[in-house]
Scaffold this motif. Structure first.
Motif, PDB file in Angstrom:
ATOM      1  N   ALA A 184       0.836  -1.189   0.000  1.00  0.00           N
ATOM      2  CA  ALA A 184       0.000   0.000   0.000  1.00  0.00           C
ATOM      3  C   ALA A 184       0.873   1.242   0.000  1.00  0.00           C
ATOM      4  CB  ALA A 184      -0.895  -0.011   1.221  1.00  0.00           C
ATOM      5  N   PRO A 190      -6.811   3.288   0.759  1.00  0.00           N
ATOM      6  CA  PRO A 190      -5.821   2.241   1.077  1.00  0.00           C
ATOM      7  C   PRO A 190      -5.824   1.855   2.557  1.00  0.00           C
ATOM      8  CG  PRO A 190      -4.725   4.282   0.404  1.00  0.00           C
ATOM      9  CD  PRO A 190      -6.182   4.462   0.141  1.00  0.00           C
ATOM     10  N   ARG A 201      -8.470   1.971   4.554  1.00  0.00           N
ATOM     11  CA  ARG A 201      -9.678   1.167   4.703  1.00  0.00           C
ATOM     12  C   ARG A 201      -9.431  -0.251   4.198  1.00  0.00           C
ATOM     13  NH1 ARG A 201     -15.672   2.929   2.903  1.00  0.00           N
ATOM     14  NH2 ARG A 201     -15.010   2.168   0.895  1.00  0.00           N
ATOM     15  N   GLY A 202      -8.810  -0.345   3.025  1.00  0.00           N
ATOM     16  CA  GLY A 202      -8.558  -1.647   2.418  1.00  0.00           C
ATOM     17  C   GLY A 202      -7.642  -2.505   3.279  1.00  0.00           C
ATOM     18  N   MET A 203      -6.616  -1.865   3.829  1.00  0.00           N
ATOM     19  CA  MET A 203      -5.664  -2.592   4.661  1.00  0.00           C
ATOM     20  C   MET A 203      -6.367  -3.112   5.919  1.00  0.00           C
ATOM     21  SD  MET A 203      -2.177  -0.983   5.825  1.00  0.00           S
ATOM     22  CE  MET A 203      -0.984  -1.738   6.788  1.00  0.00           C
ATOM     23  N   GLU A 250      -9.469  -3.758   6.232  1.00  0.00           N
ATOM     24  CA  GLU A 250     -10.380  -4.803   5.780  1.00  0.00           C
ATOM     25  C   GLU A 250      -9.661  -6.151   5.727  1.00  0.00           C
ATOM     26  OE1 GLU A 250     -14.220  -5.476   3.829  1.00  0.00           O
ATOM     27  OE2 GLU A 250     -13.406  -3.974   5.145  1.00  0.00           O
ATOM     28  N   MET A 296      -6.515  -1.985  -3.625  1.00  0.00           N
ATOM     29  CA  MET A 296      -7.327  -2.610  -2.582  1.00  0.00           C
ATOM     30  C   MET A 296      -8.702  -1.949  -2.521  1.00  0.00           C
ATOM     31  SD  MET A 296      -4.941  -3.425   0.653  1.00  0.00           S
ATOM     32  CE  MET A 296      -3.724  -2.149   0.389  1.00  0.00           C
ATOM     33  N   LYS A 297      -9.588  -2.462  -3.274  1.00  0.00           N
ATOM     34  CA  LYS A 297     -10.956  -1.943  -3.265  1.00  0.00           C
ATOM     35  C   LYS A 297     -11.801  -2.912  -2.486  1.00  0.00           C
ATOM     36  CE  LYS A 297     -11.785   1.569  -6.047  1.00  0.00           C
ATOM     37  NZ  LYS A 297     -11.864   2.258  -7.215  1.00  0.00           N
ATOM     38  N   TYR A 298     -12.933  -2.463  -2.005  1.00  0.00           N
ATOM     39  CA  TYR A 298     -13.787  -3.486  -1.460  1.00  0.00           C
ATOM     40  C   TYR A 298     -15.204  -3.410  -1.993  1.00  0.00           C
ATOM     41  CZ  TYR A 298     -14.854  -0.476   2.571  1.00  0.00           C
ATOM     42  OH  TYR A 298     -15.223   0.508   3.402  1.00  0.00           O
ATOM     43  N   ARG A 344     -22.766  -3.920   0.381  1.00  0.00           N
ATOM     44  CA  ARG A 344     -22.861  -3.136   1.608  1.00  0.00           C
ATOM     45  C   ARG A 344     -23.721  -1.903   1.384  1.00  0.00           C
ATOM     46  NH1 ARG A 344     -16.498  -3.811   3.265  1.00  0.00           N
ATOM     47  NH2 ARG A 344     -16.562  -6.049   3.037  1.00  0.00           N
ATOM     48  N   LYS A 358     -19.585  -5.878  13.229  1.00  0.00           N
ATOM     49  CA  LYS A 358     -18.885  -4.809  12.533  1.00  0.00           C
ATOM     50  C   LYS A 358     -19.857  -3.809  11.932  1.00  0.00           C
ATOM     51  CE  LYS A 358     -15.428  -3.908   9.060  1.00  0.00           C
ATOM     52  NZ  LYS A 358     -14.780  -4.447   7.886  1.00  0.00           N
TER      53      LYS A 358
END
Ligand code: SF4
Lengths: 341, 402
Positions: A197, A258, A260-262, A264, B1-3, B8, B74
């Motif tokens: 990241a 990034p 948030r993604g980490m 997650e 890094m997407k979510y 949601r 969560k």
């Protein structure tokens, strides 16, 4: 001074090597008139202090971090800004710092010089002077490369009195920008997560920002920097000490993608991640707009925003999730651990 | 890094929540539950003792899997549900249910000279009666954390003069990979690799819960990733023999809401079926290749124990005789059934058993947050972040306030 080689026990022995390290490297880097007097203590004229306020603020903090250097800063920037910010969020104008080094033998001189340079830059940016200090070298294994302690004094102007116990129902909660960057940057820089990241520490001095906030609203109810334990820990302290609840809106929390993604991937909660340049302010609703406008004029407050409000209650922090639910954000029992399987 | 924000979406969530409220208020029209007339309610009521006929209790729905518990907390999903629906957190975390004696066995194996003991990270912190694997490592044992059993096999190839043991645990989600690893070791003729098999099967565990007389449940959310392996059919007994509706469910918050809606709808309409909310991923028949590997390598154990549940009958799994050469129990002479019901559990103040069966909430345990906390977990429910006690501890709960 020749910067090849490493720091050895000789550098802490009081002899020539130590003299070289302290005088030719540390003192030269930090140079200022009070330090140059070369006495065993800094002698600070009272008159200059009295002119700036009616109370002296005095704080200390020790800095240990692995790795020593990371994207956006190093242990030195932390050591200056951390103590500057501890003074600033008490409303004080930070003025003078002390600095103690505990060095594990084997630290490269070049790294140490780089860290000193970063400290000097950070001190200049914050407008403080390092006026006294101490250096010890310990055997391999006696410390982890480098520990720094800084203490600082500042002066609090009359009438400024934020405190963790002053939040009232109706107040709003303001932060000065993206949350969790520092904690995420350190985790990432440790490299054992094999994540790639692009996250930098948010380490920055907050004193000018606080000045501007105070000018816009002399009656800021609570003010803290959200360092270890993150936003969640600070707000829990406010909630407990003030006997009120805090309602946060998840969609208003500024958290970079990034980060948030980490979180997650690792099962971490960004609300608990450390920051090194973020403050949390609780201000009366009527002053909120003025404070925000003032903050946005200062670089450290450019991304300031309102994230929630204070309601009647008995000391809880409640998060309204973006999904539509509610949950309590409690104090953490200890360090957050990444989930692995 | 997407979510995956698609699963949601708060607008979709709101709609589902409204539907669930509507269904629930239809079932509980401000009258106590005993007025309910749905056939399912009739049937399950007839199974209960007389005293309980007059209960005015909410619907109790168990999410079996720790992953679901995590999502519930969560996203604050429980706070979105009507008071008439209550979630009961199941035992579905393979680390949580590990008896202390099993950890002791692991430590005993790890202490043998020449052994490299490999394991998933989460198992490292589980307390044994003597020590955890983490402590064993600190005391000098060669304990290594790996991300997959294949990594353990690689270690075995690289260290032909060492005995490499992999701690195989988990539900059907991890069974195919350990079975395939063993078969691979067999193909390569590796002599220094073995599994310490502590797998358990989801349906049999669910049966152990269902036969508990204390337990009152109205339906189940079953883990979708388990069904990716076993399919939907193994749950048929839940509806057939125990008359509890069940929905196979994914792990995103919308998955859970949708599954809850499906389940409550079943109850409202008096249906009792195995439904599949996770159809986008779960094939009805499961994963044939994975199942074949499992059947080739494993068979059910006669007797196994769960932390907190005691004997769970045939939920345990062992390695077939044909592959005994890869069975750490045989290699190291571990007497598997010498696992007395965890004595720590007997101590009156620890309520792991009650929490695990859903009869008690974690905060009703006198040790919760005091002697037992994530730093010093007394019971296994505090060990993994998805254990119910640890999850309650980490996320707190709004219900706690009232
Ligand atoms: S708090 Fe600890 S002892 Fe009590 S039930 Fe939970 S895990 Fe068991």
């Amino acid at each position: 001074m020749n910067l090849s080689g490493t720091i050895t026990l000789a550098h802490g022995s009081g002899g020539r090597a130590m003299h070289q390290l302290v005088d030719n490297l540390i003192r030269q880097t930090f140079t200022n008139p009070l330090l140059e007097e070369g006495e065993d203590q800094a002698r600070i004229p009272l008159a200059g202090l009295v002119a700036q306020g009616d109370r002296l603020a005095f704080t200390t903090d020790s800095y240990v971090v692995t790795p020593l250097e990371f994207p956006g800063g190093n242990i030195g920037t932390l050591a200056i800004n951390g103590t500057v910010n501890d003074l600033a969020v008490g409303g004080a104008t930070p003025l003078y710092l002390s600095c103690g080094f505990i060095i594990e033998e084997g630290l490269s001189l070049e790294t140490f010089a780089r860290i000193l340079q970063a400290m000097k830059l950070a001190a200049d940016e914050a407008g403080v002077q390092i006026v006294t200090g101490d250096t010890k070298v310990v055997q391999r294994g006696g410390a982890d490369k480098l520990f720094i302690n800084t203490a600082g004094v500042g002066v609090i102007p009359a009438g400024f009195n934020p405190s963790a116990g002053r939040a009232q129902p109706g107040d709003v909660v303001i932060v000065n920008g993206w949350l969790g960057d520092h904690g995420a940057a350190i985790l990432n820089a440790r490299g054992d997560l094999a994540l790639d990241a692009d996250i930098e520490t948010d380490c920055a001095p907050l004193n000018r920002l606080v000045d501007a906030m105070f000018a816009a609203c002399p009656d800021i109810h609570c003010l803290r920097d959200a360092t270890r334990g993150g936003l969640a820990t600070v707000l829990n302290e406010f909630a407990e000490r003030s006997g009120v609840d805090f309602m946060l809106k998840e969609e208003h929390l500024p958290i970079r993608t990034p980060v948030r993604g980490m979180c997650e991937i690792l099962g971490l909660d960004p609300l608990y991640l450390a920051n090194e340049g973020k403050l949390v302010a609780v201000v009366p609703l009527t002053a909120a707009q003025a404070v925000l406008t003032a903050m946005k004029r200062i670089p450290a407050g450019r991304d300031a925003c309102i994230i929630g409000e204070v309601v009647e209650g008995d000391g809880h922090v409640v998060l309204q999730t973006a999904f539509g639910g509610e949950r309590i954000v409690d104090m953490l029992p200890g360090e957050q651990l990444p989930r692995i399987c | 890094m997407k979510y995956i924000d698609e699963f949601r979406d708060p607008a979709k969530a709101k709609k589902l929540v409204e539907e669930i409220h509507k269904l629930a208020s239809g079932m509980f029209p401000s009258t106590p539950l005993r007025e309910r007339t749905s056939p399912v309610a009739e049937r399950s009521r007839s199974q209960r003792s007389r005293r309980e006929h007059t209960r005015s209790q909410p619907l109790q729905i168990m999410e079996f899997c720790g992953g679901h518990t995590h999502t519930l907390f969560k996203y604050g999903i429980e706070s979105m549900l009507p008071d008439t629906i209550e979630m009961v957190h199941g035992p579905g975390c393979p680390v949580c249910v590990l008896p202390m004696a099993r950890v002791d066995d692991c430590v005993a194996i790890a202490e043998q000279p020449g052994v490299i003991f490999t394991t998933f990270g989460d198992a490292m912190r589980v307390p044994g009666t003597r020590k955890s694997l983490l402590q064993a490592k600190a005391d000098g044992c060669d304990v290594r954390m790996v991300y997959s059993p294949m990594d353990a096999l690689a270690i075995a190839r690289k260290n032909p003069d060492r005995e490499v043991v992999f701690f195989a645990l988990g539900f059907e989600t991890t069974m195919p990979s350990t079975a395939l690893t063993l078969l691979q070791a067999h193909r390569e003729g590796l002599k220094n690799f073995s599994l310490f098999c502590n797998h358990i099967t989801t349906p049999a565990t669910m049966r152990a819960i269902l036969t508990d007389p204390d337990l009152r449940l109205d339906g189940f959310l079953a883990p979708g990733h388990v069904s990716m392996v076993i399919g939907a059919q193994p749950y048929d007994f839940v509806t057939r023999d125990y008359h509890k509706p069940l929905v196979i469910t994914g792990f995103e918050p919308l998955d859970i809401l949708q599954a809850l809606w499906m389940l409550v709808k079943q109850i409202a309409e008096g249906r009792c079926e195995v439904e599949n909310q996770y159809a986008r991923i779960v094939p009805q028949a499961g994963n044939t290749a994975g199942l074949n590997a499992i059947h080739e390598v494993y068979e059910t154990r006669e007797h196994s124990e769960f932390r907190g549940l005691g004997n769970i009958g045939d939920a345990g799994i062992q390695i077939r005789e044909a592959y005994a050469a890869y069975d750490a129990e045989k290699k190291f002479g571990i007497p598997f059934d010498a696992a007395p019901f965890d004595s720590a559990q007997g101590a009156g103040s620890l309520k792991c058993a009650e929490v695990l069966r859903g009869v008690m909430k974690p905060w009703d345990c006198p040790a919760f947050g005091k002697e037992c906390n994530p730093q010093m977990p007394l019971g296994a429910l505090m060990v993994s972040p998805e254990g119910s006690c640890a999850a309650y501890y980490a996320y707190g709960k709004l219900a706690k306030r009232s």
